[in-house]
Design an enzyme around this catalytic site. Structure first.
Site, mmCIF file in Angstrom:
data_model
loop_
_atom_site.group_PDB
_atom_site.id
_atom_site.type_symbol
_atom_site.label_atom_id
_atom_site.label_comp_id
_atom_site.label_asym_id
_atom_site.label_seq_id
_atom_site.Cartn_x
_atom_site.Cartn_y
_atom_site.Cartn_z
ATOM 1 C CG HIS A 163 88.806 29.933 -39.639
ATOM 2 N ND1 HIS A 163 87.722 30.340 -39.001
ATOM 3 C CD2 HIS A 163 89.281 28.820 -38.849
ATOM 4 C CE1 HIS A 163 87.181 29.773 -37.927
ATOM 5 N NE2 HIS A 163 88.106 28.797 -37.752
ATOM 6 C CB SER A 178 95.875 17.344 -41.575
ATOM 7 O OG SER A 178 96.240 16.853 -42.978
ATOM 8 C CG ASP A 225 94.963 27.629 -33.751
ATOM 9 O OD1 ASP A 225 94.531 28.643 -34.528
ATOM 10 O OD2 ASP A 225 94.466 27.645 -32.718
#
Length: 259
Positions: free
Chosen positions: A142, A226, A86
């Site tokens: 992911h 980050s 995200d």
């Protein structure tokens, strides 16, 4: 002047003692009283969280929260590449013949970013995508494709901010911050997933059990917001027509296709 002042303030605060203090605080029960206000300020979607807000006993537990199983559907289009995080897509561009990329007007060497001239060589004239995670984002990473991990390594020690100001005025945080690189191979093509540590909190924890990855499988998580940099080989990928910079994106959404 602004650039100099920004760097000076970061240098005065970004030291081992301050980093250890913040890491200690976010993992302590003392941080629990900040959780409700943190969730409100950053507008965290509590409906998609695996656990209720009351379950989290420290800020760090909230940072690395998991989501409900159906919260991030994975695009199953054949040969699709999905967003691993995200994030906000901050920049999209081409890696130059000189092994450089330009982000927010600043030139970065991917040889320095990857710590190897030889590895950087294969990405000449390929595509790069910069994905920035703010403190409000889900922090788990992911796999963007199904494939095999060919190599994985860490570089750097200290970390500087990787938000818009950090990218514009910082000391090349994408190639100097603590970072962990995972190179994935599929059908002879390679993709580098560069996980860049944020200011104060360098922790990047790996969670995948072996060298084989399935598209959408969790790979790792950040202990704080980050950036992830994706590096593709020349002519190996075609961007989805809707992908532009800047734009928000979520895990599982299609960003392109393997050619």
């Amino acid at each position: 002047m602004l650039k100099w002042l920004y760097r000076l303030m970061i240098e005065l605060t970004n030291h081992a003692i301050s980093a250890k203090f913040i890491a200690f605080f976010t993992k302590s029960r003392l941080s629990a009283w900040l959780i409700p206000s943190y969730a409100k300020v950053y507008e965290i979607n509590q409906d998609e969280m695996e656990k209720s807000l009351r379950y989290y006993k420290t800020l760090q537990q909230l940072f690395i929260r998991k989501l409900k199983a159906d919260a991030r559907p994975i695009d199953e289009t054949p040969n699709s590449i999905i967003s691993p995080v995200d994030a906000v897509i901050e920049e999209i561009g081409t890696i130059s013949e000189q092994k450089n990329i330009v982000v927010k007007g600043k030139t970065y060497s991917i040889s320095e970013m990857l710590g190897s001239e030889a590895i950087a060589e294969k990405y000449l004239n390929g595509l790069f995508i910069i994905l920035y995670l703010s403190p409000s984002h889900y922090h788990r990473i992911h796999s963007p494709i199904s494939g095999v991990i060919t190599r994985q390594w860490a570089l750097g020690k200290r970390s500087y901010p990787v938000n818009r100001l950090g990218l514009k005025y910082g000391k090349k945080p994408l190639s100097k911050n603590y970072r962990m690189i995972t190179e994935i191979s599929d059908g002879g093509k390679h993709l580098a997933v560069v996980k860049v540590g944020a200011m104060f909190v360098n922790s990047i924890e790996l969670t995948h059990p072996n060298e084989h990855l399935i598209k959408g499988q969790e790979m790792a998580y950040f202990s704080f917001g980050s950036t992830v940099v994706l590096l593709f080989e020349k002519d190996s990928v075609k961007l989805d027509s809707r992908i532009v910079a800047p734009m928000g994106i979520k895990v599982g959404e299609r960003i392109g296709y393997w050619k």
